[in-house]
Design a protein around this motif. Structure first.
Motif, short mmCIF file in Angstrom:
data_model
loop_
_atom_site.label_atom_id
_atom_site.label_comp_id
_atom_site.label_asym_id
_atom_site.label_seq_id
_atom_site.Cartn_x
_atom_site.Cartn_y
_atom_site.Cartn_z
N ALA A 1 -10.21 -5.90 0.66
CA ALA A 1 -9.45 -4.73 1.08
C ALA A 1 -10.42 -3.63 1.47
O ALA A 1 -11.33 -3.30 0.70
CB ALA A 1 -8.52 -4.25 -0.04
N ALA B 1 -5.43 5.13 -1.76
CA ALA B 1 -4.18 4.38 -1.72
C ALA B 1 -3.96 3.63 -3.02
O ALA B 1 -4.92 3.18 -3.67
CB ALA B 1 -4.17 3.40 -0.55
N LEU C 1 -2.53 0.24 -4.50
CA LEU C 1 -2.30 -1.11 -4.02
C LEU C 1 -1.62 -1.95 -5.09
O LEU C 1 -1.83 -1.74 -6.28
CB LEU C 1 -3.62 -1.77 -3.62
CG LEU C 1 -4.49 -1.05 -2.59
CD1 LEU C 1 -5.76 -1.85 -2.32
CD2 LEU C 1 -3.73 -0.79 -1.30
N ASN D 1 -0.16 5.17 0.47
CA ASN D 1 -1.22 6.17 0.66
C ASN D 1 -0.68 7.56 0.94
O ASN D 1 -1.43 8.45 1.34
CB ASN D 1 -2.18 5.73 1.77
CG ASN D 1 -1.50 5.63 3.12
OD1 ASN D 1 -0.44 6.22 3.36
ND2 ASN D 1 -2.09 4.88 4.03
N GLU E 1 0.83 -1.21 0.00
CA GLU E 1 0.00 0.00 0.00
C GLU E 1 0.86 1.25 0.00
O GLU E 1 1.84 1.34 0.73
CB GLU E 1 -0.89 -0.02 1.26
CG GLU E 1 -1.62 1.27 1.53
CD GLU E 1 -2.28 1.30 2.90
OE1 GLU E 1 -2.85 2.35 3.25
OE2 GLU E 1 -2.22 0.27 3.62
N GLU F 1 -6.01 1.25 -7.62
CA GLU F 1 -6.25 2.20 -6.55
C GLU F 1 -7.50 1.82 -5.76
O GLU F 1 -8.41 1.17 -6.29
CB GLU F 1 -6.41 3.63 -7.09
CG GLU F 1 -5.13 4.23 -7.63
CD GLU F 1 -5.24 5.73 -7.86
OE1 GLU F 1 -6.33 6.29 -7.59
OE2 GLU F 1 -4.25 6.33 -8.30
N LYS G 1 -0.16 2.72 7.57
CA LYS G 1 -1.04 1.92 6.74
C LYS G 1 -2.50 2.26 7.04
O LYS G 1 -2.85 2.58 8.17
CB LYS G 1 -0.79 0.43 6.97
CG LYS G 1 0.57 -0.05 6.47
CD LYS G 1 0.73 -1.55 6.65
CE LYS G 1 2.07 -2.02 6.10
NZ LYS G 1 2.24 -3.49 6.23
N TRP H 1 -6.80 -5.75 5.25
CA TRP H 1 -7.12 -6.71 4.19
C TRP H 1 -7.00 -8.14 4.72
O TRP H 1 -6.38 -8.41 5.74
CB TRP H 1 -6.18 -6.51 2.98
CG TRP H 1 -4.71 -6.70 3.27
CD1 TRP H 1 -3.87 -5.82 3.88
CD2 TRP H 1 -3.92 -7.85 2.94
NE1 TRP H 1 -2.60 -6.34 3.96
CE2 TRP H 1 -2.60 -7.58 3.39
CE3 TRP H 1 -4.19 -9.06 2.30
CZ2 TRP H 1 -1.56 -8.49 3.23
CZ3 TRP H 1 -3.15 -9.98 2.15
CH2 TRP H 1 -1.86 -9.69 2.60
N ASN I 1 -10.35 0.32 2.89
CA ASN I 1 -9.50 1.48 3.17
C ASN I 1 -10.14 2.34 4.24
O ASN I 1 -11.14 3.00 4.00
CB ASN I 1 -9.30 2.30 1.89
CG ASN I 1 -8.28 3.42 2.09
OD1 ASN I 1 -7.66 3.53 3.16
ND2 ASN I 1 -8.12 4.26 1.08
N VAL J 1 -5.13 0.44 4.88
CA VAL J 1 -5.95 -0.59 4.23
C VAL J 1 -5.84 -1.87 5.03
O VAL J 1 -4.77 -2.48 5.12
CB VAL J 1 -5.52 -0.83 2.77
CG1 VAL J 1 -6.32 -1.98 2.16
CG2 VAL J 1 -5.71 0.46 1.96
#
Length: 813
Positions: free
Chosen positions: A763, A771, A773, A740, A738, A799, A745, A749, A765, A747
């Protein structure tokens, strides 16, 4: 503070399609929306007329879709909400005095009540335009073939199966949704408020705040002579036996005849439990009521989701707490005092000398022990604080064990839950009498009352810690859900008053539908099977529900200000709730597969440290947060979890800033090592004291297992790295990277390998920014991702929008 009149339409609009991922349809939506500046300046009449023209436009597109056998359930809901909120806007415009009064009852907006009341009708009309614009754009994409979506898996409200760890409808997993205490005064059979759009769970707490007409199970059902109040019992029997539902044990009131016989009965009351739970007459009364009503309702659909045994229980017993004006624990009864003395005698094995040594007292015997309640906060970390706080928890466990036991005497298969506010666990306070683990373990369903906020609590004047990193406050929701599911992984989770849309200290009139979609998805991914949100208070004509008409004067003043700024005034929010439930129910099997993953890392949780330390939960969240974005669900271990669950369900137990543990907790950790387990501990200060702050001479021995002590002080990075290395075999064999634009961080997941070698990846966000990815296997192999919600090919790099949701099918190139 910005008032509604100052909100431009663009502040409420969104580039996200309801039912689609955020990145796919911005241009089509702008085309469908038309000239926004012109729309803002339309007169009220023109706003409604144009909205109705868009409804016709959408209906024409729906006819084309039906001709192609395309499901249009989502669009039917959008049109239903559009029509409802156009009606609501007209009611608000024609009843300005009532709306202004409602705004005046919410203390944070009271000074702006006139302006806000004047602005809210057109605000709702403009939001109706937004939901129609989005739906039109999405329908065009569906018809063009640009997007493919699954049909809605609709809930069959009258044919629900409550299985061991899931709800089934038509044999498929389903997530149920509704609103708490919905439109009080309306019959349960009213299709204008009980339908697919708002949910159709029947609940006996529909008239909770009107004791004389209360469908909930309460103290007034039995008369002093032991006879039954047949009229009040009739409120239970009149509930139609058609839809899935639940019943409340409503604990606010106590009959006058009980007070006359037991003058102490109000001592030790709490906000929503209006009597002493240690009083023998109260226990006898409630035992009889529970056995009577449990037998009456056995096998009825309204009890499929069980009995909620309490509404937001807590017994805060420290001086200066906000609950003091509600007379919560301002004194304790002779029954509680006697019970505490007996508890102490058992705890100290009848050794009064040891108690005196711990407390710094000189009591002659246990029956002479005295304590001042509410207790001083200055005693936290001292033995007297620990003993009282632990006893306060044990006595509430005893109460709930008793009432559940009385129910199961007559209805052994009845489900139970307790609507516990998760901040009883996630916040640092511990004088409240709630042992989150014990009560989660006790009941047959997990119960909760979780809060999340897309913005700062209105009472806060300074930025909160989460604001610089995340799009919303998720700590209470996620930390508590993961803990409860670690305690009881096989239980259905019933959040019977979710506060994701509004709370007493939080409102946001320009709440984004993206946040709504994200937070409901997150909660469901983390275990929520059923939720009833706070709250639906509109009657079908647009007026306020019965409780909120006239003068608003409640024991709990939060209710008086609860209408304004709620879902009842926000078409985009209301529509987004139902749309995301439709989407999740269309992918219910996939969501269950994602959330039933193994939890390879378990954070050790000790209630002992939480009671003694002023900031233990703040520190616990540090460790939890550091692991939340690494591709697997975070788990917890406690003494009971270690002793009762298969230790092969995790790879490593992490001990972080946990200085106080009982000898029993220490023994459980040693037994885990003896069985070959792995422990990583931050430094030697963890586990160093017992519950009374006495230094522990024993040290953990690796035995057949493995123990790593980092001896680091506040080195969370090294702690996390060591955990991830030790749990490498239990982590996904794909990597989601990721970017962003921040150092944090955002996201969270999960990935599940499928039988054909592909992967199911989710995922979410929750970061402050969009972000970028990328996906690859740990061996470096490249992957291709397909958005399962739209059918679009994304490749290996793509994205995700702020508050974005991606459910991906991932294959190797």
């Amino acid at each position: 503070m910005m008032v509604l009149a100052a909100l431009p339409l663009s502040a409420c609009a969104s580039s996200t399609n309801i039912g689609l991922n955020e990145t796919h349809a911005a241009s089509e939506m702008e085309q469908a929306r038309g000239d926004k500046d012109t729309q803002i300046t339309l007169t009220t009449g023109a706003l409604e007329a144009k909205a109705r023209a868009k409804i016709v436009q959408l209906e024409m597109l729906m006819e084309q879709a039906r001709a192609q056998n395309i499901d249009v359930t989502r669009e039917e809901t959008t049109i239903w909400f559009a029509n409802e909120f156009l009606k609501f806007a007209n009611w608000d415009e024609n009843n300005q005095a009532a709306v202004e009064y409602a705004f005046s009852q919410y203390r944070y907006w009271a000074d702006e009540s006139k302006e806000r009341a004047a602005a809210v009708p057109d605000f709702q009309r403009k939001e109706v335009h937004n939901i129609l614009d989005k739906s039109i754009a999405e329908m065009r994409q569906i018809l063009s073939g640009e997007v493919q979506r699954r049909p809605v898996n609709k809930v069959d409200w009258q044919n629900i199966t409550v299985a061991d760890n899931k709800i089934l409808s038509g044999g498929r997993p389903i997530f149920l949704y509704d609103y708490f205490s919905k439109s009080v005064g309306r019959p349960l059979t009213d299709k204008d408020v009980y339908n697919d759009h708002l949910g159709a769970i029947y609940h006996g707490g529909q008239r909770l705040y009107d004791v004389d007409h209360d469908r909930a199970i309460n103290s007034f059902l039995m008369n002093e002579d032991g006879s039954w109040n047949e009229e009040r019992l009739g409120y239970l029997t009149e509930i139609p036996d058609t839809n899935v539902g639940f019943l409340y044990f409503w604990n606010m009131g106590i009959p006058k005849w009980v007070e006359q016989r037991e003058p102490e009965v109000r001592k030790g009351r709490s906000l929503f439990t209006g009597y002493d739970i240690d009083n023998p007459l109260v226990r006898d009364l409630w035992g009889k009521i529970i056995r009577k009503t449990g037998a009456m309702t056995k096998g009825k659909k309204v009890t499929q989701l069980g009995f909620v045994m309490a509404n937001e229980p807590h017994w805060f017993s420290e001086k200066g707490h906000w609950t003091a004006p509600f007379q919560e624990m301002q004194e304790i009864s002779s029954y509680t005092r006697a019970k505490f003395r007996l508890w102490l005698k058992n705890k100290y094995s009848a050794n009064i000398g040891q108690l005196n040594k711990n407390w710094g007292t000189n009591f002659k015997s246990f029956d002479k022990v005295e304590i001042i309640v509410p207790i001083s906060r200055e005693t936290r970390g001292k033995p007297i604080w620990y003993d009282w706080s632990r006893f306060n928890m044990d006595r509430s466990i005893d109460w709930f064990s008793y009432i559940q036991g009385e129910l199961h005497k007559v209805n052994p298969d009845a489900h139970t839950s307790i609507k516990i506010m998760p901040n009883m666990f996630t916040e640092n306070a511990r004088s409240h009498g709630i042992d989150y683990e014990a009560l989660t373990e006790l009941t047959t369903m997990i119960g909760s009352d979780a809060k999340a906020t897309e913005g700062r609590l209105l009472r806060e004047t300074e930025p909160q810690n989460w604001e610089s990193k995340y799009s919303y406050f998720w700590e209470e929701l996620s930390l508590s859900y993961d803990f409860m599911n670690s305690v009881s992984p096989e239980k259905i989770h019933f959040d019977s008053e979710s506060h994701f849309l509004s709370a007493s200290g939080f409102r946001k009139m320009d709440m984004t539908p993206e946040y709504v979609r994200n937070v409901y998805w997150l909660a469901t991914l983390q275990g929520m099977d059923v939720n009833t949100g706070w709250f639906w208070a509109r009657d079908p004509d647009g007026s306020f529900e019965d409780r909120l008409e006239g003068t608003l004067n409640f024991f709990d003043p939060a209710l008086a200000g609860s209408f304004v700024g709620s879902v009842n005034q926000q078409p985009q929010v209301a529509n987004a709730v139902t749309q995301i439930m439709y989407d999740m129910n269309s992918f219910s099997e996939e969501i269950l597969a994602l959330r039933e993953q193994r939890r390879p890392i378990r954070l050790f949780y000790s209630e002992t440290s939480a009671i003694n330390k002023p900031y233990h939960m703040t520190e616990a969240f540090e460790a939890y947060e550091s692991l939340f974005f690494e591709g697997f669900p975070v788990g917890f271990a406690t003494q009971k979890i270690i002793e009762k669950q298969d230790n092969r369900n995790w790879d490593v137990i992490a001990i972080y800033k946990t200085q106080y543990v009982t000898d029993a907790e220490f023994v459980a950790l040693q037994a885990y090592l003896n069985g070959g387990g792995t422990i990583i501990m931050d430094n030697m200060s963890s586990l160093s004291m017992n519950e009374y702050g006495v230094a522990r001479t024993a040290k953990l021995n690796a035995s057949k297992g493995k123990i790593i002590i980092l001896n680091g002080i506040n080195d969370l990075g090294a702690f996390k790295a060591s955990l991830l290395k030790e749990a490498a075999q239990g982590r996904p064999d794909i990597i989601l990277s990721e970017d962003n634009g921040t150092a944090h961080k955002g996201v969270t997941w999960r990935a599940v390998k499928q039988s054909d070698g592909s992967y199911l990846v989710n995922a979410l966000n929750i970061g402050i920014n969009a972000a970028k990815l990328s996906l690859k296997k740990r061996d470096g192999s490249l992957l291709n991702a397909t958005d399962m919600m739209t059918g679009k090919k994304l490749g290996a790099s793509f994205e995700i929008a702020r508050n974005g949701i991606l459910l991906l099918h991932v294959e190797q190139k």
